[in-house]
Write a protein that holds these residues in place. Sequence first.
Motif, short mmCIF file in Angstrom:
data_model
loop_
_atom_site.label_atom_id
_atom_site.label_comp_id
_atom_site.label_asym_id
_atom_site.label_seq_id
_atom_site.Cartn_x
_atom_site.Cartn_y
_atom_site.Cartn_z
N ARG A 72 -1.21 6.50 5.80
CA ARG A 72 -2.65 6.40 5.57
C ARG A 72 -3.35 5.86 6.82
O ARG A 72 -4.28 5.07 6.74
N THR A 125 -3.84 16.80 -2.78
CA THR A 125 -3.81 15.48 -3.44
C THR A 125 -3.51 15.70 -4.91
O THR A 125 -4.12 16.58 -5.55
N ILE A 126 -2.61 14.89 -5.44
CA ILE A 126 -2.32 15.03 -6.88
C ILE A 126 -3.57 14.71 -7.70
O ILE A 126 -3.71 15.16 -8.82
N ASP A 127 -4.49 13.92 -7.12
CA ASP A 127 -5.68 13.48 -7.87
C ASP A 127 -6.64 14.62 -8.19
O ASP A 127 -7.47 14.50 -9.08
N MET A 169 -1.75 8.18 -12.57
CA MET A 169 -2.54 8.00 -11.35
C MET A 169 -3.84 8.80 -11.39
O MET A 169 -4.19 9.36 -12.43
N GLY A 170 -4.52 8.88 -10.25
CA GLY A 170 -5.74 9.69 -10.18
C GLY A 170 -6.90 9.01 -9.49
O GLY A 170 -7.97 9.58 -9.34
N ARG A 171 -6.70 7.71 -9.19
CA ARG A 171 -7.75 6.93 -8.53
C ARG A 171 -9.06 6.98 -9.34
O ARG A 171 -9.01 6.71 -10.53
N GLU A 222 -5.33 5.34 -14.20
CA GLU A 222 -5.32 4.03 -13.52
C GLU A 222 -6.72 3.52 -13.19
O GLU A 222 -6.94 2.31 -13.10
N LYS A 246 -5.64 -0.91 -4.35
CA LYS A 246 -4.51 -0.28 -5.04
C LYS A 246 -4.69 -0.48 -6.54
O LYS A 246 -4.60 -1.59 -7.04
N TYR A 273 5.03 6.69 -9.27
CA TYR A 273 5.39 7.66 -8.22
C TYR A 273 6.22 8.83 -8.73
O TYR A 273 6.44 9.79 -7.98
N ARG A 276 4.45 11.96 -8.25
CA ARG A 276 4.28 12.52 -6.90
C ARG A 276 5.57 13.12 -6.36
O ARG A 276 5.54 13.80 -5.34
#
Length: 343
Positions: A72, A125-127, A169-171, A222, A246, A273, A276
């Motif tokens: 990152r 991105t998985i998001d 996940m997904g932010r 999340e 995070k 994870y 991912r």
Amino acid sequence: MDKIGMITGGGDSPGINAAIRAIVRKAKDEDVDVIGFKNGWAGLLEDDKKVLTRGDVSGILPVGGTLLGSSRTNPFSIQNGPEQAFENYKKNDLDAIIGIGGDDTLSVAHKLRDYDINAVGIPQTIDNDLAGTEYSIGFSSALTQVMRAVDQLHTTAYSHHRVMVLEVMGRDSGWIALFGGLAGGADSILVPEEPFKVKDVKGRIKERESAGKHFSIVVVSEGASPEGLDQQITRESGTDSFGHVKLGGIGHYLKDQLDAILDMPIRVTTLAYLQRGGEPTAFDRLMATRCGIYAVELCLEGEFDKMTAYDGSKVEPVSLEKVIANSPKSIDDDLLSMKDLFY
Ligand code: F6P
């Protein structure tokens, strides 16, 4: 166009290697050389690279992760970072660079334009929160993992008459939770786009009980948070080089809240994870292949500062400026309302 560079940045996801393979195959077919820089933008800053041959990308189509490594790293948060990136771009005689990643990685690709670097982006991105494209590489694979997890939780949930909370996940976007939850048949899906009420979650579980279903599956993103709590739940303090906290912990938070008002056993699973990792789905492999080829075509045509957008039937260019300005992409209301039909 003689030489193209490539970087893979941000959180990895299944399908990146398929894109790398397609870029190298298409470029070599056009007599263009490809240099892969290692570990995201860090590789360009440190001139840490590898010339990629057809042999290097042989056999990587089904392999998850990225053979180039990821990070990152944000050149714009490092002193003289952009100037250093340009120096190495010139030193390697690059005519263009392809960045594969999410909004952070692609925002760097866009800003490097001001430093005379020709960049093209591929959405990964998985998001699935990048604007301008219906899908991003990795999303299909991640939601398939969520679907499988929900399937597996079902059998143990009904055997023990339990409530199973699955944190995904997904932010700041609920795509993984919504699509993965719908595909698995979750009973409650909680997403950041719509603050939830704990008493409504309890209400659904109780309604199912009265209908003879003595178990429930709750998928929580999340980034979701209950009404009235003006912040997301985080796992660690501090931020990454793009300023992101995070996220994580909402699953256990929800369990504690439900424990106080619900007379049923509750268990929490955090998929983390596992979403991912592993091999890409057919969809991700094909999308990555098409975007990889198209990214090289954009370079050959001199169409820079663009991203290869994918809408399920075609791949087309979209301006990186627009992508960055409109990301993160939230779920539309129509899609969101689907989740309320099933419980
Ligand atoms: O952006 C992809 C993502 O997997 C998010 O869903 C998640 O919040 C984050 O990356 C995790 O980041 P890290 O790999 O730095 O722990």
